[in-house]
Design an enzyme around this catalytic site. Structure first.
Site, PDB file in Angstrom:
ATOM      1  N   HIS A 118     -58.740  56.675 -74.602  1.00  0.00           N
ATOM      2  CA  HIS A 118     -57.855  56.405 -75.732  1.00  0.00           C
ATOM      3  C   HIS A 118     -57.663  57.607 -76.649  1.00  0.00           C
ATOM      4  CE1 HIS A 118     -57.183  51.947 -75.637  1.00  0.00           C
ATOM      5  NE2 HIS A 118     -58.121  52.075 -74.723  1.00  0.00           N
ATOM      6  N   SER A 124     -59.755  64.224 -73.619  1.00  0.00           N
ATOM      7  CA  SER A 124     -60.833  63.733 -72.764  1.00  0.00           C
ATOM      8  C   SER A 124     -60.467  63.781 -71.281  1.00  0.00           C
ATOM      9  CB  SER A 124     -61.209  62.297 -73.147  1.00  0.00           C
ATOM     10  OG  SER A 124     -60.121  61.419 -72.934  1.00  0.00           O
ATOM     11  N   CYS A 182     -59.359  47.485 -81.473  1.00  0.00           N
ATOM     12  CA  CYS A 182     -58.849  47.635 -80.102  1.00  0.00           C
ATOM     13  C   CYS A 182     -59.997  47.437 -79.118  1.00  0.00           C
ATOM     14  CB  CYS A 182     -58.222  49.002 -79.918  1.00  0.00           C
ATOM     15  SG  CYS A 182     -57.629  49.321 -78.252  1.00  0.00           S
ATOM     16  N   GLY A 186     -63.469  52.822 -75.135  1.00  0.00           N
ATOM     17  CA  GLY A 186     -64.785  53.130 -74.593  1.00  0.00           C
ATOM     18  C   GLY A 186     -65.711  53.515 -75.728  1.00  0.00           C
ATOM     19  N   GLY A 189     -66.960  57.539 -76.781  1.00  0.00           N
ATOM     20  CA  GLY A 189     -66.205  58.376 -77.694  1.00  0.00           C
ATOM     21  C   GLY A 189     -65.906  57.700 -79.015  1.00  0.00           C
ATOM     22  N   TYR A 481     -58.158  59.655 -84.544  1.00  0.00           N
ATOM     23  CA  TYR A 481     -56.703  59.697 -84.388  1.00  0.00           C
ATOM     24  C   TYR A 481     -56.303  61.159 -84.214  1.00  0.00           C
ATOM     25  CZ  TYR A 481     -56.580  54.893 -86.210  1.00  0.00           C
ATOM     26  OH  TYR A 481     -56.763  53.557 -86.403  1.00  0.00           O
TER      27      TYR A 481
END
Length: 542
Positions: A118, A124, A182, A186, A189, A481
């Site tokens: 995400h 990533s 959300c 994962g 992170g 973000y």
């Protein structure tokens, strides 16, 4: 098989053809050799055998692209022109992760580490500054152990937020954990950036509720809190992903939640006085009862610019208690919203997780085990923190900018409560005391590159417009973000001045302590990416 040298020519040809389709970098026969020898290196350096099924290269385009795309939720970074990794490795054990670090160093390969996919700017699983690179995808490391008598849980980095919530609720109706809304994030992170959610005003961030951690450092060693020391433990809980090592698992401190919680969503348009309501919300939302989380989602009523459009403000709330108490609080502090008993919905904590994530009311909790993102599109996001209320004149100016875009989107998240009581220096996450709320800006589209420049230009225009009304010196931003507009490391450069352009926005003065921790832990700057914490040059002895 990778070891079958008799097929080297055909495999190399397919690899070169693949390059022309999906990558802007040049492939050579040396690339194929590294792919072969990297796998052998993994096997030689791991205590556990490494199955071929955990190892993907572009030689098998179908499986390679399937894994690469599996958890990536920003389609901007799956375009054919975006650089692709030469290897994707999905470790099955901690020993595999250790071996991956050792082998990446041996072959001088840049490493990208993905737990949920995400990352808003895809650092990533994409490298825009260094090539070749390897992606270490932790999706198979997702075990979760919940210990209700001890009030704790161990969760591996590849587990999603939703899976953790599900496993806690499986064991208890009165325990939970405060992290993201959300559910497909994962946690590896997510927590490294802070991990805020709908219970943060009562319990703080996910990072505030971590008791221990297991990680692999740049030397391939496994460290826990005791072995790493408090400076590194501090840095990991809000210092951003991909900076210090590879998170293997977090030990979480569970929190007590009531059996009954209350939610509601009330939507108001401009014609219903949305501007005055939003101005009032800024003043009262951070001061409400700690049990009440009341965020605002701001959208345009239609994506069709030719229609008679308006702006909608949806007030979405989670209250850790009964409806009667919630109605009393709202009636006293925010009667203008006009909340009624009919709009209040009673539910358990785990049901509230689904509600706040936007699932339909008839969704079963088992959807949390799927780990699938509800949001998979082309998008660009930015963030801000607000310390003084935005005047009505400023709010009115948003209207015209909103109508220039098909799918404009903002979320205003209230702070205060526990967030104001935790000192800014307690963790790297500094956006605490004095912060009224956080803004997430988002623009999304589905037509690929066709109108990408226009959409990107729009969100930057909105961000520029908001400049006078948000935090200053620095203009703060949320590291989870991630926003590459704030600056990027240049290829081969590890520059403190350059990194401070985004580092001070994400971490404020905590940035300098993070640099000290990084320099001590990873002086060679092995863990690096477009916005990583730099290592200072180490003076060698005489």
């Amino acid at each position: 098989m990778l070891d079958n040298t008799s097929t080297l020519g055909s495999l190399l040809l397919s690899q070169i053809l693949f390059f022309f389709l999906v990558s802007s970098s040049s492939w050579t026969s040396a690339t194929y050799t590294i792919q072969q020898t990297f796998f052998r290196c993994l096997s030689a350096n791991s205590m556990n055998s490494v199955p071929l099924s955990s190892y993907y290269t572009p030689n098998n385009v179908s499986s390679f692209m399937s894994v690469l795309n599996s958890t990536a939720n920003n389609l901007r970074y799956l375009l054919p022109t975006v650089p692709k990794p030469m290897i994707i490795f999905t470790p099955l054990s901690e020993a595999h992760v250790q071996a991956a670090v050792l082998c990446s160093r041996q072959f001088a390969l840049t490493m990208r580490v993905r737990s949920g996919g995400h990352d808003f700017e895809a650092v990533s699983y994409v490298s825009q500054i260094e090539y070749p690179f390897v992606v270490l995808d932790l999706a198979r490391l997702r075990a979760i152990e919940v210990d209700i008598p001890q009030g704790t849980a161990w969760a591996q980095a590849g587990a999603t937020v939703g899976e953790v919530y599900y496993r806690i609720a499986e064991k208890s109706k009165v325990h939970g954990f405060p992290m993201g809304v959300c559910t497909s994030l994962g946690i590896g992170g997510h927590i490294t950036g802070g991990a805020y959610g709908s219970m943060m005003r009562k319990f703080g961030l996910g990072a505030d509720n971590v008791l221990d951690v297991r990680m692999v450092d740049a030397k391939g060693k496994i460290l826990d809190r005791k072995a790493m020391g408090e400076d590194l433990f501090w840095a990991l809980r809000g210092g951003g992903g991909g900076n210090f090592g590879i998170i293997l698992a977090w030990k979480l401190k569970l929190v007590n939640v009531p059996e009954t919680m209350t939610v509601f969503t009330v939507t108001k348009t401009l014609e219903q006085g949305a501007t005055k309501l939003l101005y009032k919300w800024q003043k009262i939302a951070p001061k409400l009862d700690d049990r009440l989380f009341l965020r605002v989602i701001i959208q345009a009523s239609s994506a069709n610019p030719t229609e008679n459009r308006t702006v909608t403000t949806s007030y979405m709330a989670l209250f850790l208690g009964e409806p009667d108490t919630l109605l009393w609080i709202m009636g006293k502090h925010f009667p203008e919203l006009g909340l009624t008993a009919a709009e209040c919905i009673k539910m358990s904590w785990i049901r509230s997780v689904l509600y706040m994530a936007g699932y339909p009311n008839n969704t079963t909790r088992e959807v949390l085990l799927q780990g699938k993102s509800l949001f998979r599109t082309y998008y660009k996001a930015k963030s801000d923190f607000v310390r003084t209320p935005i005047p009505e004149k400023g709010l009115l100016g948003l209207r015209e900018i909103y109508f220039e875009e098909e799918l404009p989107f903002m979320i205003w998240t209230p702070y205060g409560g526990a967030m104001a009581r935790v000192p800014e220096l307690a963790t790297p996450f500094p956006h605490r005391h004095g912060t009224l709320f956080k803004i997430q800006y988002l623009v999304s589209w589905q037509d690929g590159t066709k109108n990408m420049a226009r959409h990107m230009s729009w969100i930057r225009k909105l961000y520029d417009y908001m400049g006078p009304y948000v935090s200053k010196n620095p203009r703060e931003a949320y590291v989870n973000y991630r926003d590459l507009d704030l600056g990027m490391n240049k290829k081969g450069v590890n520059n403190l001045m350059e990194a401070s352009s985004w580092g001070l926005k994400y971490y404020k003065s905590n940035f300098y302590r993070l640099v000290q921790v990084k320099t001590k832990l990873d002086p060679d700057n092995f863990f690096r990416h477009e916005q990583s914490i730099p290592s200072l040059p180490v003076k060698k002895g005489n």
